[in-house]
Design an enzyme around this catalytic site. Structure first.
Site, PDB file in Angstrom:
ATOM      1  N   ARG A  40     -15.544   3.599   4.214  1.00 40.65           N
ATOM      2  CA  ARG A  40     -16.360   4.740   4.625  1.00 40.65           C
ATOM      3  C   ARG A  40     -15.500   5.992   4.632  1.00 40.65           C
ATOM      4  O   ARG A  40     -15.865   7.019   4.108  1.00 40.65           O
ATOM      5  CB  ARG A  40     -16.926   4.519   6.036  1.00 40.65           C
TER       6      ARG A  40
ATOM      7  N   ASP B  58     -13.117   8.919   6.845  1.00 41.28           N
ATOM      8  CA  ASP B  58     -13.401   9.863   7.937  1.00 41.28           C
ATOM      9  C   ASP B  58     -13.460  11.251   7.335  1.00 41.28           C
ATOM     10  O   ASP B  58     -12.775  11.539   6.361  1.00 41.28           O
ATOM     11  CB  ASP B  58     -12.275   9.816   8.980  1.00 41.28           C
TER      12      ASP B  58
ATOM     13  N   TYR C  63     -10.936  -4.672  11.392  1.00 43.37           N
ATOM     14  CA  TYR C  63     -10.235  -4.158  12.574  1.00 43.37           C
ATOM     15  C   TYR C  63     -10.156  -5.250  13.649  1.00 43.37           C
ATOM     16  O   TYR C  63     -11.079  -5.397  14.457  1.00 43.37           O
ATOM     17  CB  TYR C  63     -10.967  -2.916  13.133  1.00 43.37           C
TER      18      TYR C  63
ATOM     19  N   LYS D  19     -21.260  -5.846   6.101  1.00 46.13           N
ATOM     20  CA  LYS D  19     -20.521  -5.151   5.037  1.00 46.13           C
ATOM     21  C   LYS D  19     -19.998  -6.182   4.021  1.00 46.13           C
ATOM     22  O   LYS D  19     -20.103  -5.969   2.810  1.00 46.13           O
ATOM     23  CB  LYS D  19     -19.379  -4.366   5.688  1.00 46.13           C
TER      24      LYS D  19
ATOM     25  N   GLU E 218       0.838  -1.217   0.000  1.00 50.35           N
ATOM     26  CA  GLU E 218       0.000   0.000   0.000  1.00 50.35           C
ATOM     27  C   GLU E 218       0.874   1.269   0.000  1.00 50.35           C
ATOM     28  O   GLU E 218       1.875   1.335   0.712  1.00 50.35           O
ATOM     29  CB  GLU E 218      -0.894  -0.025   1.250  1.00 50.35           C
TER      30      GLU E 218
ATOM     31  N   ALA F  84     -19.424   2.073   4.827  1.00 51.12           N
ATOM     32  CA  ALA F  84     -18.787   1.390   3.690  1.00 51.12           C
ATOM     33  C   ALA F  84     -19.749   0.414   3.015  1.00 51.12           C
ATOM     34  O   ALA F  84     -19.721   0.249   1.796  1.00 51.12           O
ATOM     35  CB  ALA F  84     -17.528   0.665   4.169  1.00 51.12           C
TER      36      ALA F  84
END
Ligand code: FAD
Length: 282
Positions: free
Chosen positions: A102, A104, A140, A160, A13, A118
């Site tokens: 989603r 922030d 998470y 989700k 990433e 999301a």
């Protein structure tokens, strides 16, 4: 240390660079990390869409270099028309994998827009482009920092995924038991998609400790105290950090993690060294 399977897939990433020098440097980093034959390189999307153009430019550059590039896309504060346009653009340049979030909002900005979570973005992606996208979602293992109830977080995660996710990438963590427990819990809720651990090398201990404290990520005391004790001794921080994170990866893969996703912070050295130790790069 026992070498793990040489075939564990990896992905990397990046954040979109802010300057032309940063963009040039990232090209070198991408070329170096390509040695580990990653499944894909993903590129983050700034809070509230702040890097929309830079994320697109970075994704394009990675794709033009011949690699699979996966844009991150966050939805909070956005309209369906705006998100639809971005999805069409990425599809138009050949992207097939999306990290759907989603996100922030910048502090102080009121929540507006047509998406709250999301899961709603994933439903929209599926309505608009059917099965074109391989959709990744965030997970998470130590729970989302804004969620007080563990059970709800697990249930929302399962919902989700059910909305149309193909796999998940976790927030970084240093306690493998948190990951294994999370996987066990969501499997009980019917989640069958791969859940790929997000791995954060100790690029900068002070920064990682700060983010961990903010987001409720546990740095084991034996690691934290030792790191703090090194003070400015960067060589010792690097050596110990590499050992800790390599061992974490080995335990994850031995325990069944399907792949590893590295938070590179646009740097190759530590990630490549871990991949070499794991025998996924020469
Ligand atoms: P969601 O899955 O929507 O969850 C957010 C919160 O809402 C959780 O507390 C959850 O329990 C709760 N919730 C979920 N669904 C519901 C519901 N239906 N009803 C009530 N509550 C619900 N941020 C960026 O800005 N850009 C990035 O590129 C980026 N990349 C990331 C990549 C990874 C792998 C990860 C792990 C995180 C990334 N983030 C990124 C951070 C992420 O955007 C934030 O953590 C954000 O706060 C939550 O996003 P989410 O997609 O996990 O949200």
């Amino acid at each position: 240390m026992s070498p793990v399977s040489p075939t564990v897939p990896v992905s990397f990433e990046f954040f979109p660079p802010n300057t032309p020098v940063g963009s040039d440097k990232l090209k070198t980093v991408v070329a170096e990390l390509a040695a580990a034959k990653p499944e894909f390189f993903s590129v983050t999307y700034g809070v509230g869409g702040s890097t929309r153009e830079k994320t697109l430019a970075t994704v394009k550059a990675i794709a033009e270099a011949g690699h699979e590039a996966a844009p991150h896309l966050s939805c909070v504060g956005s309209t369906e028309a705006g998100i639809g346009e971005i999805l069409d653009t990425y599809r138009g340049i050949g992207c097939k994998r999306l990290v759907a979030l989603r996100g922030d909002l910048p502090s102080g900005m009121a929540v507006a827009g047509e998406f709250r979570y999301a899961g709603e973005l994933i439903e929209f992606v599926r309505r608009r482009h059917g099965s074109h996208w391989h959709v990744e979602v965030a997970a998470y293992p130590e729970y989302h920092p804004q969620q007080r109830y563990a059970r709800r977080d697990l249930e929302y995660f399962a919902a989700k995924v059910k909305a149309g996710a193909d796999s998940a990438i976790t927030q970084f963590f240093f306690n493998p038991d948190a990951y294994f427990h999370f996987v066990d819990e969501v499997r009980k809720l019917g989640v069958t998609v791969p859940i790929v651990p997000g791995i954060m090398p100790f690029h900068n201990y002070a920064n990682i400790a700060r983010i961990s404290a903010r987001d409720g990520i546990d740095i084991p005391r034996w690691v934290a105290l030792k790191m703090e004790g090194f003070m400015d001794d960067t060589a010792s921080i690097r050596a110990f950090g590499l050992d800790v994170v390599t061992r974490l990866c080995e335990r994850l893969v031995e325990g069944g993690a399907p792949a590893l996703h590295f938070y590179t912070l646009n740097q190759s050295a530590l990630v490549l060294e871990i991949c070499r130790r794991l025998k996924v790069a020469n």
